[in-house]
Design a protein around this motif. Structure first.
Motif, short mmCIF file in Angstrom:
data_model
loop_
_atom_site.label_atom_id
_atom_site.label_comp_id
_atom_site.label_asym_id
_atom_site.label_seq_id
_atom_site.Cartn_x
_atom_site.Cartn_y
_atom_site.Cartn_z
N ALA A 28 2.88 0.97 -18.99
CA ALA A 28 1.43 1.13 -18.84
C ALA A 28 0.98 2.47 -19.40
CB ALA A 28 1.04 1.00 -17.38
N ALA A 29 1.81 3.49 -19.24
CA ALA A 29 1.49 4.80 -19.79
C ALA A 29 1.50 4.76 -21.32
CB ALA A 29 2.47 5.85 -19.28
N VAL A 30 2.49 4.05 -21.89
CA VAL A 30 2.53 3.88 -23.35
C VAL A 30 1.27 3.16 -23.81
CG1 VAL A 30 3.74 2.74 -25.25
CG2 VAL A 30 5.05 3.89 -23.46
N GLY A 31 0.89 2.08 -23.10
CA GLY A 31 -0.30 1.32 -23.46
C GLY A 31 -1.59 2.05 -23.20
N SER A 32 -1.51 3.16 -22.45
CA SER A 32 -2.71 3.97 -22.19
C SER A 32 -2.87 5.08 -23.22
CB SER A 32 -2.62 4.60 -20.79
OG SER A 32 -2.58 3.60 -19.81
N GLY A 33 -1.85 5.26 -24.06
CA GLY A 33 -1.95 6.24 -25.14
C GLY A 33 -1.51 7.65 -24.79
N ILE A 34 -0.97 7.88 -23.59
CA ILE A 34 -0.66 9.27 -23.23
C ILE A 34 0.62 9.78 -23.89
CG2 ILE A 34 -1.82 8.96 -21.01
CD1 ILE A 34 0.94 9.21 -19.69
N ILE A 35 1.35 8.88 -24.56
CA ILE A 35 2.55 9.31 -25.26
C ILE A 35 2.21 10.26 -26.41
CG2 ILE A 35 2.59 7.42 -26.95
CD1 ILE A 35 5.62 7.26 -26.47
N GLN A 36 0.94 10.27 -26.83
CA GLN A 36 0.55 11.06 -28.00
C GLN A 36 -0.11 12.39 -27.63
OE1 GLN A 36 -2.91 9.63 -30.14
NE2 GLN A 36 -3.43 8.24 -28.47
N ASN A 37 -0.27 12.67 -26.32
CA ASN A 37 -1.02 13.87 -25.95
C ASN A 37 -0.55 14.41 -24.60
OD1 ASN A 37 -2.30 12.09 -24.05
ND2 ASN A 37 -3.71 11.45 -25.67
N GLU A 38 -1.33 15.33 -24.03
CA GLU A 38 -0.97 15.96 -22.76
C GLU A 38 -1.65 15.29 -21.57
OE1 GLU A 38 1.28 18.45 -22.55
OE2 GLU A 38 1.56 18.13 -24.70
N ASN A 39 -2.23 14.13 -21.79
CA ASN A 39 -2.94 13.46 -20.70
C ASN A 39 -1.98 12.85 -19.68
OD1 ASN A 39 -5.30 14.12 -22.01
ND2 ASN A 39 -5.54 12.13 -23.00
N ILE A 40 -2.54 12.43 -18.56
CA ILE A 40 -1.78 11.77 -17.50
C ILE A 40 -2.43 10.42 -17.23
CG2 ILE A 40 -1.44 11.82 -14.98
CD1 ILE A 40 -0.57 14.69 -15.23
N CYS A 41 -1.61 9.42 -16.94
CA CYS A 41 -2.09 8.09 -16.63
C CYS A 41 -2.04 7.89 -15.12
CB CYS A 41 -1.20 7.06 -17.33
SG CYS A 41 -1.54 5.35 -16.90
N GLU A 42 -3.10 7.32 -14.55
CA GLU A 42 -3.08 7.00 -13.12
C GLU A 42 -3.41 5.53 -12.93
OE1 GLU A 42 -5.41 6.20 -10.56
OE2 GLU A 42 -7.28 6.20 -11.70
#
Length: 458
Positions: free
Chosen positions: A246-260
Motif C-alpha cells: 500500500a505504501a508503494v501504491g501510495s508513492g512514498i517510495i519516491q520521497n520522504e512522505n509517510i503513508c497512513e
C-alpha cells in the motif's frame, strides 16, 4: 497496451486490480472472504474456498477491464501477515489456511517477548511489538503440543502468499517483506534466523527460500492458471506485506512522505536507508539492498466509530454521524475520547461528558483521539518528520477526519486518486519487474496521482 494484475490477499476481502501501463485502474474484483470460526476461537479458510474466492475476484476484474487473461503481462500480490498452511511430503494441505486472527494458541503461548530476552530478538527481527497468539509460530506451537501426530507429517510451512506463489509457479519462495512479521527472520542478514527456528522447533528445510519483493519467480503453470482463471505463461513476481505494498501504491517510495491507513487498525509506514530496531516499530527489508520500510501500529483505529454507532446511534449511519461532527468545534467542547474508547463499558471511554454533548461531540472526540494516536505513530517512525502524509484506508473517505489529522499534525495530507493502494502497489511491482526498470521512482511518478491535497487550517 500492457496490463498488470495486483492481487490483494486481505483478511476480510480479496481484491484484484488490473492496471494499464500508465497506472490507471481498469478493472477491480472484490470478494468477501468466508472464514470458518468453529467455537469462536478459530479463523480458518478452507483451500477450495480460497481458490473459489480468488478466482471469482480475478474474473470480475478481467470482465470489468474488458480484456482477456492473455492480455495480462505480469502478476504480483499484497499479503496479510502470519496466515499460513501446513503441507505434507507430497505438498498436499494438512490444514486449511489458518489466518492470523485465529486464537487457538492463547492457552499454550504466552504473550509478550520475555522468552526472547537472551537472543536479542528486537535487534535481529526488527519487531518492536509484543509477541502474541496472533503470530503464526504461536499456532505452530499449538500443533506441536495439541496435535503432535499431525505435526510429525508436516514437511512445509507456507504463508498465504507463499502458498499462492507455490501453487501458481511450483516454486517455494517467500518474500522478505511478509516473512519479516513472523519473528523468524534475521532482518540484518535477510535469512531465516537459526536461534528463533530452534526456539520454535522448526527446521529451515520446512520453510521456503527467501528473496526480495519484486524478484521474478517464474511463469504461471497450467495448473496455476486453472486455479485462478488466468493464462499459463504469465510472469509472476514476489509481492510483499499489505502495508508495504500500500505504501508503494501510495508513492512514498519516491520521497520522504509517510503513508497512513485508518481502518480496523491504525497504521503508518515510512522508508529509510538505514536499519534501526526500535520499540513500537517494525523494520523490514525493502525492495533494494540497504532499503528498509518501517511500520508502526495502534489499535485506536476506526473500530471505535463503528462501535459508537452500533451502541448509541443505531438509527444513524456513519456518513450522517460525520455530518453531525462537522458542526462541532475543535476540542469537542471539552469532551475527550480515550484511545480505543470501544474497549470500555458504556461511555466510560470518554472524559468530561456533559448533558449537552450529542452524537456529533462523541464522534468528533473519537476522530480527534485517532488523530492524536496517528501523531504518536509518525513520531515513532521519524521524530523529525517534515514531509507529507498520504492517507489510505476507510478513514481517507472522510474529509472531516483528514482535516482533523492535518490540523493535528500541522502538515499536508495527500489523498490518492486510486483508493486501492495495495492492489496498485502489487501491480506496480509486477510492472517494474516486467519492464525491467531499476527506477521505481520514475514508475511511481508515472503511476501515482493524488486527487486531493488537504492542508492544515490556520
Amino acid at each position: 497496451m500492457r496490463f498488470f494484475l495486483g492481487i490483494d490477499l486481505g483478511t476480510s476481502y480479496f481484491k484484484a486490480g488490473i492496471f494499464d501501463e500508465d497506472g490507471r485502474l481498469k478493472g477491480l474484483g472484490r470478494r468477501f472472504v468466508k472464514k470458518e470460526t468453529g467455537d469462536g476461537t478459530l479463523c480458518e479458510l478452507p483451500v477450495p474456498v480460497f481458490w473459489g474466492t480468488l478466482r471469482a475476484c480475478i474474473g470480475s476484474a478481467v470482465n470489468e477491464a474488458g480484456i482477456i487473461p492473455e492480455e495480462i503481462s505480469a502478476v504480483s500480490y499484497s499479503s496479510q501477515a502470519n496466515s499460513f498452511i501446513l503441507l505434507d511430503e507430497n505438498d498436499h494441505p494438512l490444514t486449511p489456511l489458518i489466518l492470523w486472527p485465529d486464537e487457538r494458541a492463547k492457552e499454550v503461548f504466552p504473550s509478550g517477548s520475555k522468552m526472547f530476552d537472551e537472543i536479542d530478538f528486537l535487534e535481529k527481527t526488527g519487531l518492536g511489538i509484543d509477541f502474541s497468539a496472533a503470530f503464526a509460530v504461536a499456532k505452530m506451537t499449538w500443533f506441536q503440543k495439541k496435535q503432535p501426530e499431525s505435526w510429525e507429517r508436516v514437511k512445509s510451512v507456507l504463508s498465504i502468499s507463499d502458498y499462492l506463489t507455490f501453487s501458481l509457479t511450483r516454486k517455494k519462495v517467500a518474500d522478505l517483506s511478509t516473512a519479516s512479521m513472523t519473528g523468524l527472520l534475521d532482518v540484518t542478514q535477510c535469512r531465516w534466523w537459526k536461534e528463533s527456528l530452534n526456539l520454535f522447533s522448526l527446521n529451515k528445510s520446512m520453510l521456503p527460500t527467501l528473496r526480495r519483493t519484486g524478484s521474478f519467480v517464474g511463469t504461471l503453470t497450467k495448473p496455476g492458471a486453472e486455479h485462478t482463471g488466468l493464462a499459463a505463461g504469465i510472469p509472476f513476481y514476489l509481492g510483499g506485506l499489505d502495508h508495504h505494498c500500500a505504501a508503494v501504491g501510495s508513492g512514498i517510495i519516491q520521497n520522504e512522505n509517510i503513508c497512513e491507513s485508518t481502518g480496523t487498525v491504525l497504521a503508518s509506514v515510512g522508508y529509510s536507508n538505514k536499519y534501526s530496531a526500535d520499540a513500537g516499530c517494525c523494520s523490514a527489508p525493502g525492495m533494494d539492498a540497504g532499503h528498509y520500510f518501517r511500520m508502526a501500529f495502534d489499535d485506536n483505529g476506526a473500530l471505535a466509530l463503528e462501535w459508537y454507532r452500533r451502541n448509541f446511534a443505531p438509527e444513524t449511519d456513519i456518513p450522517e454521524l460525520l455530518e453531525m461532527a462537522k458542526e462541532v468545534k475543535e476540542g469537542s467542547e471539552g469532551l475527550i475520547a480515550k484511545p480505543c474508547a470501544n474497549k470500555y463499558q458504556g461511555l466510560n471511554g470518554f472524559e468530561n461528558v456533559q448533558p449537552f454533548h450529542g452524537h456529533g461531540h462523541f464522534v468528533r472526540a473519537i476522530l480527534e483521539s485517532t488523530s492524536a494516536s496517528l501523531e504518536k505513530l509518525i513520531t515513532i517512525l521519524n521524530s523529525h518528520f517534515s514531509g507529507k502524509v498520504v492517507s489510505t484506508g476507510g478513514g481517507a473517505q472522510s474529509s472531516l477526519w483528514i482535516q482533523i489529522k492535518a490540523n493535528k499534525l500541522k502538515t499536508d495530507f495527500l489523498i490518492p486518486e486510486c483508493s486501492e493502494t495495495a492492489c496498485m502497489g502489487a501491480a506496480m511491482i509486477a510492472a517494474a519487474g516486467f519492464e525491467q526498470t531499476s527506477s521505481r521512482k520514475e514508475l511511481a511518478e508515472k503511476w501515482v496521482r493524488y486527487r486531493k491535497i488537504v492542508r492544515p487550517e490556520s
